[in-house]
Design a protein around this motif. Structure first.
Motif, PDB file in Angstrom:
ATOM      1  N   LEU A  25      11.554 -14.154 -15.140  1.00  0.00           N
ATOM      2  CA  LEU A  25      10.241 -14.062 -14.510  1.00  0.00           C
ATOM      3  C   LEU A  25      10.354 -13.688 -13.036  1.00  0.00           C
ATOM      4  O   LEU A  25       9.524 -12.940 -12.520  1.00  0.00           O
ATOM      5  CB  LEU A  25       9.482 -15.379 -14.676  1.00  0.00           C
ATOM      6  N   GLU A  26      11.374 -14.198 -12.359  1.00  0.00           N
ATOM      7  CA  GLU A  26      11.595 -13.829 -10.963  1.00  0.00           C
ATOM      8  C   GLU A  26      11.878 -12.340 -10.831  1.00  0.00           C
ATOM      9  O   GLU A  26      11.384 -11.682  -9.914  1.00  0.00           O
ATOM     10  CB  GLU A  26      12.748 -14.640 -10.374  1.00  0.00           C
ATOM     11  N   LYS A  27      12.690 -11.804 -11.724  1.00  0.00           N
ATOM     12  CA  LYS A  27      13.004 -10.370 -11.712  1.00  0.00           C
ATOM     13  C   LYS A  27      11.738  -9.541 -11.958  1.00  0.00           C
ATOM     14  O   LYS A  27      11.508  -8.540 -11.285  1.00  0.00           O
ATOM     15  CB  LYS A  27      14.060 -10.026 -12.771  1.00  0.00           C
ATOM     16  N   ILE A  28      10.946  -9.934 -12.913  1.00  0.00           N
ATOM     17  CA  ILE A  28       9.708  -9.212 -13.218  1.00  0.00           C
ATOM     18  C   ILE A  28       8.769  -9.264 -12.020  1.00  0.00           C
ATOM     19  O   ILE A  28       8.187  -8.254 -11.626  1.00  0.00           O
ATOM     20  CB  ILE A  28       9.033  -9.787 -14.485  1.00  0.00           C
ATOM     21  N   ASN A  29       8.629 -10.437 -11.414  1.00  0.00           N
ATOM     22  CA  ASN A  29       7.774 -10.590 -10.250  1.00  0.00           C
ATOM     23  C   ASN A  29       8.264  -9.719  -9.095  1.00  0.00           C
ATOM     24  O   ASN A  29       7.471  -9.091  -8.386  1.00  0.00           O
ATOM     25  CB  ASN A  29       7.704 -12.056  -9.822  1.00  0.00           C
ATOM     26  N   ASP A  30       9.579  -9.663  -8.908  1.00  0.00           N
ATOM     27  CA  ASP A  30      10.159  -8.835  -7.850  1.00  0.00           C
ATOM     28  C   ASP A  30       9.842  -7.360  -8.090  1.00  0.00           C
ATOM     29  O   ASP A  30       9.485  -6.631  -7.157  1.00  0.00           O
ATOM     30  CB  ASP A  30      11.672  -9.039  -7.779  1.00  0.00           C
ATOM     31  N   ILE A  31       9.943  -6.911  -9.316  1.00  0.00           N
ATOM     32  CA  ILE A  31       9.627  -5.521  -9.643  1.00  0.00           C
ATOM     33  C   ILE A  31       8.154  -5.239  -9.376  1.00  0.00           C
ATOM     34  O   ILE A  31       7.803  -4.219  -8.781  1.00  0.00           O
ATOM     35  CB  ILE A  31       9.990  -5.208 -11.118  1.00  0.00           C
ATOM     36  N   LEU A  32       7.277  -6.148  -9.792  1.00  0.00           N
ATOM     37  CA  LEU A  32       5.839  -5.952  -9.584  1.00  0.00           C
ATOM     38  C   LEU A  32       5.489  -5.922  -8.103  1.00  0.00           C
ATOM     39  O   LEU A  32       4.643  -5.145  -7.664  1.00  0.00           O
ATOM     40  CB  LEU A  32       5.041  -7.044 -10.295  1.00  0.00           C
ATOM     41  N   ASP A  33       6.130  -6.768  -7.302  1.00  0.00           N
ATOM     42  CA  ASP A  33       5.822  -6.852  -5.874  1.00  0.00           C
ATOM     43  C   ASP A  33       6.423  -5.700  -5.071  1.00  0.00           C
ATOM     44  O   ASP A  33       5.806  -5.210  -4.130  1.00  0.00           O
ATOM     45  CB  ASP A  33       6.330  -8.167  -5.285  1.00  0.00           C
ATOM     46  N   ASN A  34       7.620  -5.282  -5.426  1.00  0.00           N
ATOM     47  CA  ASN A  34       8.354  -4.375  -4.547  1.00  0.00           C
ATOM     48  C   ASN A  34       8.637  -2.988  -5.099  1.00  0.00           C
ATOM     49  O   ASN A  34       9.136  -2.132  -4.365  1.00  0.00           O
ATOM     50  CB  ASN A  34       9.673  -5.032  -4.133  1.00  0.00           C
ATOM     51  N   GLU A  35       8.336  -2.757  -6.354  1.00  0.00           N
ATOM     52  CA  GLU A  35       8.659  -1.451  -6.915  1.00  0.00           C
ATOM     53  C   GLU A  35       7.486  -0.764  -7.605  1.00  0.00           C
ATOM     54  O   GLU A  35       7.346   0.448  -7.521  1.00  0.00           O
ATOM     55  CB  GLU A  35       9.830  -1.577  -7.892  1.00  0.00           C
ATOM     56  N   MET A  36       6.652  -1.526  -8.269  1.00  0.00           N
ATOM     57  CA  MET A  36       5.561  -0.932  -9.033  1.00  0.00           C
ATOM     58  C   MET A  36       4.434  -0.490  -8.099  1.00  0.00           C
ATOM     59  O   MET A  36       3.977  -1.238  -7.250  1.00  0.00           O
ATOM     60  CB  MET A  36       5.021  -1.954 -10.031  1.00  0.00           C
ATOM     61  N   VAL A  37       3.996   0.736  -8.263  1.00  0.00           N
ATOM     62  CA  VAL A  37       2.914   1.282  -7.447  1.00  0.00           C
ATOM     63  C   VAL A  37       1.590   0.737  -7.957  1.00  0.00           C
ATOM     64  O   VAL A  37       1.287   0.831  -9.147  1.00  0.00           O
ATOM     65  CB  VAL A  37       2.919   2.826  -7.487  1.00  0.00           C
ATOM     66  N   VAL A  38       0.806   0.148  -7.032  1.00  0.00           N
ATOM     67  CA  VAL A  38      -0.488  -0.434  -7.418  1.00  0.00           C
ATOM     68  C   VAL A  38      -1.665   0.296  -6.776  1.00  0.00           C
ATOM     69  O   VAL A  38      -2.815   0.069  -7.149  1.00  0.00           O
ATOM     70  CB  VAL A  38      -0.557  -1.938  -7.070  1.00  0.00           C
ATOM     71  N   ALA A  39      -1.383   1.154  -5.788  1.00  0.00           N
ATOM     72  CA  ALA A  39      -2.458   1.874  -5.103  1.00  0.00           C
ATOM     73  C   ALA A  39      -1.851   3.053  -4.355  1.00  0.00           C
ATOM     74  O   ALA A  39      -0.625   3.196  -4.276  1.00  0.00           O
ATOM     75  CB  ALA A  39      -3.185   0.953  -4.129  1.00  0.00           C
ATOM     76  N   TYR A  40      -2.727   3.882  -3.816  1.00  0.00           N
ATOM     77  CA  TYR A  40      -2.309   5.026  -3.009  1.00  0.00           C
ATOM     78  C   TYR A  40      -3.129   5.053  -1.728  1.00  0.00           C
ATOM     79  O   TYR A  40      -4.286   4.646  -1.707  1.00  0.00           O
ATOM     80  CB  TYR A  40      -2.523   6.337  -3.786  1.00  0.00           C
ATOM     81  N   THR A  41      -2.516   5.557  -0.654  1.00  0.00           N
ATOM     82  CA  THR A  41      -3.242   5.724   0.602  1.00  0.00           C
ATOM     83  C   THR A  41      -4.158   6.932   0.473  1.00  0.00           C
ATOM     84  O   THR A  41      -4.071   7.697  -0.496  1.00  0.00           O
ATOM     85  CB  THR A  41      -2.276   5.965   1.777  1.00  0.00           C
ATOM     86  N   VAL A  42      -5.027   7.141   1.466  1.00  0.00           N
ATOM     87  CA  VAL A  42      -5.908   8.307   1.438  1.00  0.00           C
ATOM     88  C   VAL A  42      -5.107   9.597   1.528  1.00  0.00           C
ATOM     89  O   VAL A  42      -5.585  10.664   1.146  1.00  0.00           O
ATOM     90  CB  VAL A  42      -6.966   8.261   2.556  1.00  0.00           C
ATOM     91  N   ASP A  43      -3.871   9.503   2.011  1.00  0.00           N
ATOM     92  CA  ASP A  43      -2.987  10.669   2.086  1.00  0.00           C
ATOM     93  C   ASP A  43      -2.182  10.862   0.812  1.00  0.00           C
ATOM     94  O   ASP A  43      -1.368  11.770   0.711  1.00  0.00           O
ATOM     95  CB  ASP A  43      -2.028  10.538   3.272  1.00  0.00           C
ATOM     96  N   GLY A  44      -2.386   9.968  -0.165  1.00  0.00           N
ATOM     97  CA  GLY A  44      -1.699  10.095  -1.446  1.00  0.00           C
ATOM     98  C   GLY A  44      -0.340   9.415  -1.502  1.00  0.00           C
ATOM     99  O   GLY A  44       0.393   9.586  -2.468  1.00  0.00           O
ATOM    100  N   LEU A  45      -0.002   8.620  -0.489  1.00  0.00           N
ATOM    101  CA  LEU A  45       1.280   7.927  -0.498  1.00  0.00           C
ATOM    102  C   LEU A  45       1.182   6.671  -1.363  1.00  0.00           C
ATOM    103  O   LEU A  45       0.213   5.927  -1.278  1.00  0.00           O
ATOM    104  CB  LEU A  45       1.694   7.556   0.927  1.00  0.00           C
ATOM    105  N   PRO A  46       2.192   6.419  -2.180  1.00  0.00           N
ATOM    106  CA  PRO A  46       2.149   5.257  -3.062  1.00  0.00           C
ATOM    107  C   PRO A  46       2.356   3.951  -2.291  1.00  0.00           C
ATOM    108  O   PRO A  46       3.077   3.904  -1.297  1.00  0.00           O
ATOM    109  CB  PRO A  46       3.315   5.502  -4.025  1.00  0.00           C
ATOM    110  N   LEU A  47       1.691   2.897  -2.767  1.00  0.00           N
ATOM    111  CA  LEU A  47       1.834   1.570  -2.176  1.00  0.00           C
ATOM    112  C   LEU A  47       2.243   0.579  -3.259  1.00  0.00           C
ATOM    113  O   LEU A  47       1.632   0.533  -4.325  1.00  0.00           O
ATOM    114  CB  LEU A  47       0.515   1.088  -1.566  1.00  0.00           C
ATOM    115  N   THR A  48       3.269  -0.204  -2.963  1.00  0.00           N
ATOM    116  CA  THR A  48       3.625  -1.298  -3.858  1.00  0.00           C
ATOM    117  C   THR A  48       2.679  -2.462  -3.575  1.00  0.00           C
ATOM    118  O   THR A  48       1.926  -2.446  -2.596  1.00  0.00           O
ATOM    119  CB  THR A  48       5.067  -1.764  -3.619  1.00  0.00           C
ATOM    120  N   LYS A  49       2.738  -3.476  -4.411  1.00  0.00           N
ATOM    121  CA  LYS A  49       1.883  -4.641  -4.217  1.00  0.00           C
ATOM    122  C   LYS A  49       2.169  -5.283  -2.853  1.00  0.00           C
ATOM    123  O   LYS A  49       1.242  -5.649  -2.131  1.00  0.00           O
ATOM    124  CB  LYS A  49       2.113  -5.653  -5.339  1.00  0.00           C
ATOM    125  N   ALA A  50       3.435  -5.392  -2.490  1.00  0.00           N
ATOM    126  CA  ALA A  50       3.800  -5.994  -1.201  1.00  0.00           C
ATOM    127  C   ALA A  50       3.263  -5.166  -0.041  1.00  0.00           C
ATOM    128  O   ALA A  50       2.724  -5.714   0.928  1.00  0.00           O
ATOM    129  CB  ALA A  50       5.317  -6.141  -1.104  1.00  0.00           C
TER     130      ALA A  50
END
Length: 65
Positions: free
Chosen positions: A9-34
């Protein structure tokens, strides 16, 4: 070779927080949850310190464009 549930679960949480893209900036840059949460904290601090433009001020500024 056993993997504990907590470790998995810690590994999954780490991936969700630091690797998975959850949004994009207005310039189209990806943002992780963190990164997204960091930007939210900055925005909240700006609001609390009065560092923002009101709709009325923006409308006045637009008149000068």
């Amino acid at each position: 070779m056993g993997v504990s549930t907590a470790s998995l679960l810690e590994k999954i949480n780490d991936i969700l927080d630091n690797e998975m893209v959850v949004a994009y900036t207005v310039d189209g840059l990806p943002l992780t949850k963190a990164m997204y949460n960091d930007r939210l904290l900055i925005a909240e601090q700006q609001l609390q310190s009065g560092n923002f433009t009101s709709q009325e001020d923006l409308e006045k500024e637009i008149e000068n464009w």
